[in-house]
Design an enzyme around this catalytic site. Structure first.
Site, PDB file in Angstrom:
ATOM      1  N   ASP A 240      45.712  13.797 -11.114  1.00  0.00           N
ATOM      2  CA  ASP A 240      46.546  12.665 -10.735  1.00  0.00           C
ATOM      3  C   ASP A 240      46.671  12.730  -9.216  1.00  0.00           C
ATOM      4  OD1 ASP A 240      48.080  10.422 -10.608  1.00  0.00           O
ATOM      5  OD2 ASP A 240      49.491  11.015 -12.180  1.00  0.00           O
TER       6      ASP A 240
HETATM    7  C1  BGC Z   1      49.818   7.650 -11.211  1.00  0.00           C
HETATM    8  C2  BGC Z   1      48.506   7.417 -11.940  1.00  0.00           C
HETATM    9  C3  BGC Z   1      47.643   6.478 -11.131  1.00  0.00           C
HETATM   10  C4  BGC Z   1      47.423   7.083  -9.762  1.00  0.00           C
HETATM   11  C5  BGC Z   1      46.536   6.247  -8.847  1.00  0.00           C
HETATM   12  C6  BGC Z   1      49.592   8.087  -9.777  1.00  0.00           C
HETATM   13  O1  BGC Z   1      50.782   8.103  -9.068  1.00  0.00           O
HETATM   14  O2  BGC Z   1      50.584   8.608 -11.891  1.00  0.00           O
HETATM   15  O3  BGC Z   1      48.752   6.894 -13.219  1.00  0.00           O
HETATM   16  O4  BGC Z   1      46.447   6.239 -11.801  1.00  0.00           O
HETATM   17  O5  BGC Z   1      48.682   7.237  -9.126  1.00  0.00           O
HETATM   18  O6  BGC Z   1      47.194   5.115  -8.405  1.00  0.00           O
END
Ligand code: BGC
Length: 692
Positions: A240
């Site tokens: 993530d």
């Molecule tokens: C989120 C993810 C997301 C990623 C990219 C993160 O903060 O938890 O679900 O895909 O950001 O934007």
């Protein structure tokens, strides 16, 4: 792929790995913009281009800044939220939704779409519940598999997220989850396991939170031991964004790609710091080679490249995708129609007859609020979004006078109008990434407003649009007609209007329990540290200190309410229709391997409709630590009025096994079980005892 071709492919991957320099390899395993990795130009290896999100393909961001780059070509179709998709209980429609997402992602030039979100809805307060499917692992798994297959059929990788235990937003970067092995296996990992073993998902996103004191993006137990070794996952694991905190741990955990939120790309843990450690002999380059193999394998699977004699070429046969097409919008509308849930319909107040409605009053913020552009990373720059008000006016045409009113004016008018529709609920101020709700009550005085409207006009139709459960206790008994529509994509307003006026017979069912605020699950432990703001120093030193104990074990959602006999507003699996279904000739057979359930579904009403037949199974004498019953199969079937259809569901016996912590594996206990066949968790139409 057969073993010989698989072997040949692995040989080719090895040859390419051998030809790459360390710098080239390092470029491929971390972000070189906010959403992209680096390719190797001279060797025809393309970058991997990722994009959010769960409700459509997100607008384009600048390479090194969290700011939209202001394109005009990045409008996209806005699809139903995962809550809505799960509410259809229609596996084929989940696949259809996935296919739309896949086509749109490919059409926008993406390789990986960061979806679906499949974390268990442990707590109704979780801000991202709208991005997740259900509180039940079987329903999660069934819908996730179909969504993934739909996406990946379009030559795009799904990236199922967030692995694992990311069921709250409060302190999501630092909270350590303490969960029993049994609950981990039965509840929290089940959907991911099905995504890997049944859908063969090509990529997976490791979560922010910690498990066993280690961040999930660096968690050898989760990533290496369970995902790779046990489940044989040979796809790509992506962190993530900003979820990595330590080079060595991340590299060794088998994480393949580090993505983050800052523009200092060369300083990411798996960039220069890793190169330095390899050059110093502190980490073996073999770890990197494994990651490159996984990434190249993914590229081959996505038809991005072909490899012959160690030489990479562009694969020109890759699907090109399509976005904002009429076809995609029709699919979105079809799914949206089945996601509308009729919770209550006393005196058959619904559907309204458009020929008889001369004057209609519409009240409430969500009649006109657009939701696409909110929620965090799930936000969409929608080509358009039909609001309920627009949907209603489009459907009624010019012969009906439709008035939209707010606040006090609305209550006075409600007395004069024969037909009143209230459209309220939540918005992405509450259903949002990064924070959880404090309670499940409706906001901005809506309870009071609904009560006043019902006093003024007892037939007022109450429509709730939200992404998660809301408390209905203050007006549920008084209202005759209640509809719940989860955030439902660009055609949500059309679908809602069609249900209200009977052009569509509702067939959505709750994928989570509509509990009451006063008696909801986890009221006493709440999310991590309610009200406590951590200092930056505290956060840095947090590690295993900030722990959320999942003390309810496997008793999540309906498993909890049923076990402790706690009344709920509307149970799991509930949803009404404008017709009536009878369940006839229910038969349960136990074979060597399976439990086979057969039922005739008769439509004894006046209109065609769809019914979701649900099968729950539980022990006859339920042991103290087991749920009373659990969902084990479901099937959605369309039945013409005055006719019947046979539904057969085959349930592998092993699927009723529970995880035995001492043995460290699932164990099927012999003995007496009860098979419950019904239209919801509580609306059980037939029960059969079986012996296993
Ligand atoms: C989120 C993810 C997301 C990623 C990219 C993160 O903060 O938890 O679900 O895909 O950001 O934007």
């Amino acid at each position: 792929m057969n073993t010989t071709t698989q072997k040949a492919l692995e040989n080719e991957l090895n040859a390419v790995v051998q030809s790459l320099t360390l710098d080239e390899k390092i470029g491929m395993i971390h972000g070189c913009t906010l959403f992209k990795t680096r390719g190797v130009e001279g060797k025809n290896i393309p970058p991997l281009i990722t994009s959010d999100g769960t409700m459509g393909v997100r607008a384009e961001y600048k390479d090194d800044e969290w700011a939209l780059n202001g394109n005009s070509q990045d409008y996209a179709s806005y699809c139903s939220s995962n809550t809505a998709i799960a509410s259809t209980w229609n596996v084929e429609f989940a696949r259809k939704s996935g296919a739309v997402l896949g086509k749109e992602a490919r059409g926008r030039g993406k390789d990986i779409i960061l979806a679906p979100g499949i974390n268990i809805k442990r707590n109704p307060l979780c801000g991202r519940n709208f991005e997740y499917l259900s509180e039940d692992p079987y329903l999660v798994g069934m819908m996730a598999v179909a969504i993934i297959e739909g996406i990946e059929n379009e030559d795009v990788a799904a990236c199922v997220k967030h692995f694992a235990l990311n069921s709250q937003e409060t302190e999501r970067f630092f909270v350590n989850v303490d969960v029993s092995e049994r609950a981990l296996r039965e509840i929290y990992l089940k959907g991911f396991e099905m995504a890997v073993k049944e859908a063969h998902v090509r990529s997976i996103m490791a979560a922010y939170n910690l498990y066993n004191g280690l961040h999930c993006c660096e968690n050898t137990r989760l990533l290496k031991e369970i995902l790779r070794d046990e489940w044989q996952f040979d796809g790509v694991i992506i962190s993530d964004w900003g979820g990595v905190h330590n080079t060595e741990n991340a590299v060794k955990s088998t994480l393949d790609i580090e993505m983050s939120v800052t523009p200092d790309f060369d300083d990411y843990y798996m960039a220069n710091p890793l190169k330095k450690m390899i050059n110093n002999g502190e980490i073996s380059e073999d770890y990197v080679d494994d990651k490159i193999r996984n990434i190249l394998r993914l590229m081959v699977r996505l038809n991005m490249i072909t490899i012959k004699d160690g030489i990479v070429s562009k694969n020109t046969a890759r699907k090109r995708g399509s976005y904002n097409t009429h076809e995609n919008r029709l699919d979105i509308l079809e799914v949206a129609r089945e996601a509308v849930i009729l919770l209550k319909n006393e005196d058959n107040v619904l559907p309204l007859d458009k020929e008889h409605v001369q004057k209609l009053l519409v009240v409430g913020d969500n009649a006109t609020t657009l939701h696409a552009n909110g929620g965090g990373s799930a936000e969409i720059k929608a080509l358009y979004e039909v609001s309920p008000m627009l949907g209603i006016c489009q459907l009624l045409g010019g012969n009906t006078e439709v008035k939209y009113a707010q606040g006090e004016e609305a209550i006075n008018l409600a007395k004069e109008y024969d037909n009143v529709i209230f459209v309220g609920g939540l918005s992405h101020d509450y259903d949002v990434e990064g924070k959880d709700r404090d309670n499940i009550c409706l906001v901005n005085g809506q309870d009071e407003m609904i009560n006043k409207l019902l006093d003024a006009n007892e037939n007022t139709i109450i429509c709730i649009i939200a992404g998660s459960v809301v408390d209905t206790s203050k007006w549920k008994d008084k209202a005759k007609a209640i509809i719940y529509m989860p955030y439902n994509g660009m055609e949500g307003g059309t679908a809602l209007a069609e249900v209200i006026f009977g052009d569509v017979n509702p067939s959505g069912k709750l994928s989570e329990t509509f509990c009451y605020e006063d008696s909801r699950i986890l009221k006493d432990d709440e999310l991590a540290y309610p009200g406590r703001v951590l200092s930056e120093d505290e956060k840095k030193n947090m590690n295993a200190n900030l722990t959320q104990v999942f003390k309810e074990g496997v008793l999540v959602g309906y498993r909890y309410y049923e076990k402790y006999n706690i009344p709920v507003a509307f149970p799991f699996g509930h949803g009404l229709s404008y017709t009536k279904f009878e369940y006839q000739n229910v038969k349960v057979d136990v074979t060597d391997k399976d439990i086979v359930v057969e039922v005739m579904v008769a439509n004894v009403g006046k209109v065609v409709g769809k019914e979701v037949v649900q099968v729950y199974i539980g022990e006859k004498n339920v042991s103290e630590d087991n749920p009373i019953k659990e969902l084990k199969a479901f099937s959605k079937v369309e039945v013409e009025q005055g006719t019947s259809k046979s539904v057969v569901m085959t349930i592998p016996k092993e699927s009723i096994a529970h995880f035995d912590e001492e043995k460290g594996s699932f164990l099927l206990k012999e003995g007496e079980y009860v098979v419950y066949v019904g239209a919801s968790l509580e609306d059980i139409r037939a029960k059969e005892d079986i012996l296993i």
